[in-house]
Motif scaffolding. Structure first.
Motif, mmCIF file in Angstrom:
data_model
loop_
_atom_site.group_PDB
_atom_site.id
_atom_site.type_symbol
_atom_site.label_atom_id
_atom_site.label_comp_id
_atom_site.label_asym_id
_atom_site.label_seq_id
_atom_site.Cartn_x
_atom_site.Cartn_y
_atom_site.Cartn_z
ATOM 1 N N ALA A 1 0.783 -1.623 0.078
ATOM 2 C CA ALA A 1 -0.270 -0.358 0.018
ATOM 3 C C ALA A 1 0.720 1.397 0.003
ATOM 4 O O ALA A 1 1.099 2.132 -0.578
ATOM 5 C CB ALA A 1 -0.907 0.041 1.176
ATOM 6 N N ASN B 1 -9.851 -0.521 -1.974
ATOM 7 C CA ASN B 1 -8.887 -0.503 -0.311
ATOM 8 C C ASN B 1 -9.109 1.548 -0.500
ATOM 9 O O ASN B 1 -9.677 2.053 -1.031
ATOM 10 C CB ASN B 1 -8.079 -1.104 -1.102
ATOM 11 C CG ASN B 1 -7.154 -3.059 -1.226
ATOM 12 O OD1 ASN B 1 -8.225 -3.667 -0.378
ATOM 13 N ND2 ASN B 1 -7.135 -2.992 -1.729
ATOM 14 N N LYS C 1 -5.900 0.128 4.598
ATOM 15 C CA LYS C 1 -6.901 -1.449 4.459
ATOM 16 C C LYS C 1 -6.561 -1.832 2.850
ATOM 17 O O LYS C 1 -5.990 -0.309 1.904
ATOM 18 C CB LYS C 1 -8.148 -1.354 4.048
ATOM 19 C CG LYS C 1 -9.251 -2.822 3.564
ATOM 20 C CD LYS C 1 -10.401 -2.424 3.055
ATOM 21 C CE LYS C 1 -10.933 -3.734 2.635
ATOM 22 N NZ LYS C 1 -12.127 -3.047 1.703
ATOM 23 N N PHE C 2 -5.928 -3.098 3.051
ATOM 24 C CA PHE C 2 -4.907 -3.253 1.624
ATOM 25 C C PHE C 2 -4.835 -4.811 1.552
ATOM 26 O O PHE C 2 -4.251 -5.366 2.698
ATOM 27 C CB PHE C 2 -3.641 -3.056 1.177
ATOM 28 C CG PHE C 2 -3.172 -2.619 0.220
ATOM 29 C CD1 PHE C 2 -3.551 -1.566 -1.185
ATOM 30 C CD2 PHE C 2 -2.492 -3.634 -0.414
ATOM 31 C CE1 PHE C 2 -2.736 -1.460 -2.144
ATOM 32 C CE2 PHE C 2 -1.488 -3.450 -1.631
ATOM 33 C CZ PHE C 2 -2.059 -2.841 -2.632
ATOM 34 N N ASN D 1 -7.177 -6.859 2.226
ATOM 35 C CA ASN D 1 -8.212 -7.297 3.023
ATOM 36 C C ASN D 1 -7.505 -7.637 4.396
ATOM 37 O O ASN D 1 -8.080 -8.516 4.761
ATOM 38 C CB ASN D 1 -8.872 -8.869 2.207
ATOM 39 C CG ASN D 1 -10.758 -9.101 2.985
ATOM 40 O OD1 ASN D 1 -11.138 -7.793 2.784
ATOM 41 N ND2 ASN D 1 -10.892 -10.265 2.969
ATOM 42 N N TYR E 1 -6.063 -4.669 7.361
ATOM 43 C CA TYR E 1 -5.938 -3.509 8.365
ATOM 44 C C TYR E 1 -4.879 -3.405 8.929
ATOM 45 O O TYR E 1 -4.522 -4.683 9.995
ATOM 46 C CB TYR E 1 -7.571 -3.621 9.058
ATOM 47 C CG TYR E 1 -8.472 -3.984 8.525
ATOM 48 C CD1 TYR E 1 -9.034 -3.031 7.330
ATOM 49 C CD2 TYR E 1 -9.103 -5.128 8.384
ATOM 50 C CE1 TYR E 1 -10.333 -2.702 6.885
ATOM 51 C CE2 TYR E 1 -10.357 -5.536 7.330
ATOM 52 C CZ TYR E 1 -10.227 -4.434 6.996
ATOM 53 O OH TYR E 1 -12.298 -4.280 5.758
ATOM 54 N N GLN F 1 -14.563 3.596 5.270
ATOM 55 C CA GLN F 1 -15.461 2.644 4.042
ATOM 56 C C GLN F 1 -16.075 2.664 3.450
ATOM 57 O O GLN F 1 -15.831 2.873 2.019
ATOM 58 C CB GLN F 1 -15.251 0.560 4.462
ATOM 59 C CG GLN F 1 -15.172 -0.605 3.462
ATOM 60 C CD GLN F 1 -13.927 -0.367 2.241
ATOM 61 O OE1 GLN F 1 -13.596 -1.033 3.033
ATOM 62 N NE2 GLN F 1 -14.944 0.341 1.036
#
Length: 698
Positions: free
Chosen positions: A509, A574, A582-583, A585, A587, A612
């Motif tokens: 990420a 994401n 979030k990347f 699935n 955290y 989200q």
């Protein structure tokens, strides 16, 4: 054992036996590709089971078509279906290797806009092992032609054919039911194609993508002005106040936007082989009059470069599938930066050393309101193969040859300059290599440092010319990296570049950061740690230019605003925020990289759910604006829709318009120098031009 082989051999002499063999072969090679060529992130017994299961249903369904026929025709239908399946697998392997995504109907339909340059990339992507997906077809054809497998001429009972069709649907629906139980809202809330392939399968992904594409086409005809109301409500509730210290600081200045192809933030200040790889950009980044953003992320999807341009010029996201520029650029209504600035007295121009049709730019730029578009036909050197690499003209030559047009633009102007040399497959001839390649052992990655260094040198030469030409002091210079250069599929190489033993999803990420910097004489600079992305560029620039944007439909916000939300949505759903990431699935705490589990902490879950919700809504609303062409119903105050009929990018038309500007708008550098060119002040060390430079000196 011999009896078993005899039974197997005998079964292959029947249509049913050949049917099950073909099904097995398609399943086997699909599963092998899943595990070796795609990074689907299957975790846990259920997801691994679904990975095994999902190729079977569609294989039975497609091959089952042949069961409704008899004899030789039935066999060759199965071979043909196997071949088409193999081509689909093969194409996705190549596409995924470079873009970490799967082919879509939109991408396949827009091939004409990008295929001019795919040949060179293909040579770098292709591995000999990729052809293994065709081996079974060759073997089957050979066995049939040599009559090792004899054609069964008996007709298959219709009941059996119907049973196989019904069973295939049963498997597909069972797969979907189990997948939905593990991943709720799989087809309604996710923007990540990896999830669909992992849970449902590659063929099912294609079917869903075809449905999506049809839905996109239908949405425009069904859209009404009422559809804008909830979107405007959401946008207005998230508008941010201007930063009083920066609003209007660049009013009346020229604007240069440097589109830095495939450049990632980690390269700023990066040292290799005992030297700073990009000294010019690194120095520029740390200049006291430069605002540098160290938490700025690319947010592109399948459209890659075109997505970056869409966000930069419109503050609208790219599409979940395909390219907005290709699919909607020539038909939609936009409130884009060039049109906004044009109506504020700016001359607007884009520069790109490749064909105008690439990414449908020739049509899209008209919709966005660009006055001028200088593409390949404007550059005589573009026809020389030594002056080109990969996706267009080499940057040093392209930038030097652009000077003759820049000096003719009436001021103030807005000029976007698209560099291309730092593009996959990162090839550069030895004469232009001034630093040794990386030593990660990954051929895709190792040349990246050499083309990045070349880009840096090109930029340094351009800045030197701006100063000589008298443009530097009166311009705001904006630079941004359009997207990642090294995809997530190169994890060992990424780890080595980041000096780590291994990397996780948090590292990936963070690896999506790209440079973003704004420079202007007198601007209060410094490194800004605000979290933002390409969607935020337009409102940031408009505020610096003193242009009110409160009425425009923009999904980003001013990075300099004290109320900037600091949430960066990625196209797949994401996100990175100042608090959480979030990347894949998973955290993490953004500041530390520590993994967190929302299900175990109610407070964490509340914050992540809020982020989200914002991410999902902003992506969905942006999609609605583009797919429904909703801006045709919206009319901001003091903004006139672009009339594309008044815009032409032909060389003859452009030359005539520039000559007219010299008389009617004598504010260009050329006009102020009484027709004396400053383009010859441009100096480059491009080895291809050495003879030409020597002749000029003489």
């Amino acid at each position: 054992m011999s009896k078993l082989f005899k039974k197997l051999g005998a079964s292959l002499q029947t249509t049913v036996g050949f049917f099950f063999l073909s099904t097995f072969l398609i399943w086997l090679k699909t599963y092998i590709v899943y595990k070796t060529d795609f990074t689907l992130g299957a975790s846990g017994p259920l997801q691994e089971f679904l990975l095994v299961l999902n190729p079977i249903g569609s294989a039975l369904l497609l091959l089952g078509i042949a069961l409704y026929f008899r004899g030789r025709f039935s066999y060759w239908i199965m071979v043909l279906i196997n071949f088409l399946e193999s081509v689909w697998l093969f194409a996705n392997v190549l596409y995924y290797r470079e873009f970490s995504d799967f082919l879509s109907v939109s991408i396949m339909g827009s091939t004409s806009s990008v295929d001019n340059n795919l040949g060179k990339s293909l040579g770098g992507i292709l591995h000999m092992g990729d052809f293994f997906v065709f081996i079974d077809i060759i073997v089957l054809i050979g066995l049939l032609l040599c009559k090792v497998i004899k054609v069964d001429k008996l007709k298959i009972k219709k009941r059996f054919a119907l049973t196989m069709t019904a069973f295939s649907f049963f498997l597909i629906l069972t797969d979907f039911g189990m997948a939905s139980a593990d991943r709720s809202g799989l087809l309604t809330r996710t923007f990540d194609n990896n999830y669909i392939v992992k849970y449902l399968g590659l063929n099912e992904y294609l079917a869903f993508n075809m449905f999506q594409t049809h839905k996109q086409e239908a949405s425009r005809s069904a859209a009404t002005a009422k559809d804008l109301k909830p979107i405007l409500k959401f946008i207005n509730s998230h508008r941010t106040p201007d930063n009083v210290d920066y609003f209007g600081k660049a009013k009346g200045k020229n604007v240069f936007v440097f589109h830095l192809e495939s450049l990632q933030q980690f390269m700023i200040g990066y040292k290799w082989d005992g030297q700073t790889v990009m000294p010019n950009l690194t120095k520029f980044y740390h200049n006291k009059n430069t605002l540098g953003f160290d938490n700025f992320f690319n947010q592109v999807g399948q459209g890659k470069t075109s997505d970056a341009e869409t966000m930069l010029e419109n503050s609208l996201y790219g599409l979940p599938s395909g390219s907005a520029m290709v699919n909607y650029g020539g038909s939609n209504t936009f409130n884009a930066a060039p049109a906004i600035l044009d109506q504020q007295g700016y001359t607007t121009a884009a520069f790109h050393g490749d064909v105008a049709s690439f990414w449908n730019r020739d049509n899209t730029y008209k919709s966005w309101g660009y006055d001028y578009f200088f593409s390949k036909p404007f550059y005589p050197n573009s026809e020389n193969p030594n002056y080109n690499v990969g996706y267009g003209m080499k940057d040093k030559i392209f930038l030097r040859d652009s000077a003759q047009y820049i000096e003719q633009l009436p001021q103030p102007f807005y000029a976007k300059i698209i560099t291309v040399t730092n593009h996959y497959p990162y090839d550069l001839d030895k004469e232009n290599q001034t630093i040794k390649p990386f030593d990660t052992g990954d051929n895709t990655v190792d040349g990246y440092v050499q083309t990045a260094r070349y880009l840096d040198q090109s930029f340094g030469e351009f800045i030197t010319w701006l100063k000589k030409a008298g443009l530097y002091k009166n311009s705001m210079i904006v630079l941004y990296g359009d997207h990642y250069g090294i995809s997530n599929n190169h994890r060992p190489a990424i780890a080595k570049l980041l000096h780590k033993d291994s990397i996780n999803n948090y590292d990936l990420a963070q690896f999506q950061k790209v440079p973003f910097m704004i420079h202007m004489n007198g601007l209060k600079g410094g490194i800004n740690h605000t979290y933002g992305g390409e969607i935020d560029v337009l409102p940031t620039l408009l505020d610096l230019l003193g242009i009110k944007d409160d009425e425009y439909v923009q999904f980003g916000s001013d990075l300099l605003s004290p109320k900037h939300p600091g949430i960066v949505p990625f196209r797949d759903g994401n996100f990175v925020s100042k608090d959480y990431t979030k990347f894949g699935n998973q955290y993490y705490v953004t500041s530390s990289g520590e993994e967190v589990f929302p299900s175990k902490d109610a407070n964490v879950k509340k914050e992540i759910d809020a982020d989200q919700s914002f991410v999902d809504t902003t992506l969905e609303d942006s999609d609605k604006v583009i797919m429904g062409d909703l801006l045709r119903f919206y009319h901001p105050h003091d903004f006139q829709p672009v009339d594309k009929k008044d815009i032409s990018y032909k060389v003859s038309t452009t030359d005539a318009a520039l000559k007219k500007d010299l008389v009617t708008q004598p504010s260009s550098i050329l006009a102020r120098n009484h027709g004396k060119s400053v383009a010859d002040l441009y100096k480059t060390d491009a080895p291809e031009l050495k003879g030409e430079e020597d002749d000029t000196t003489k």
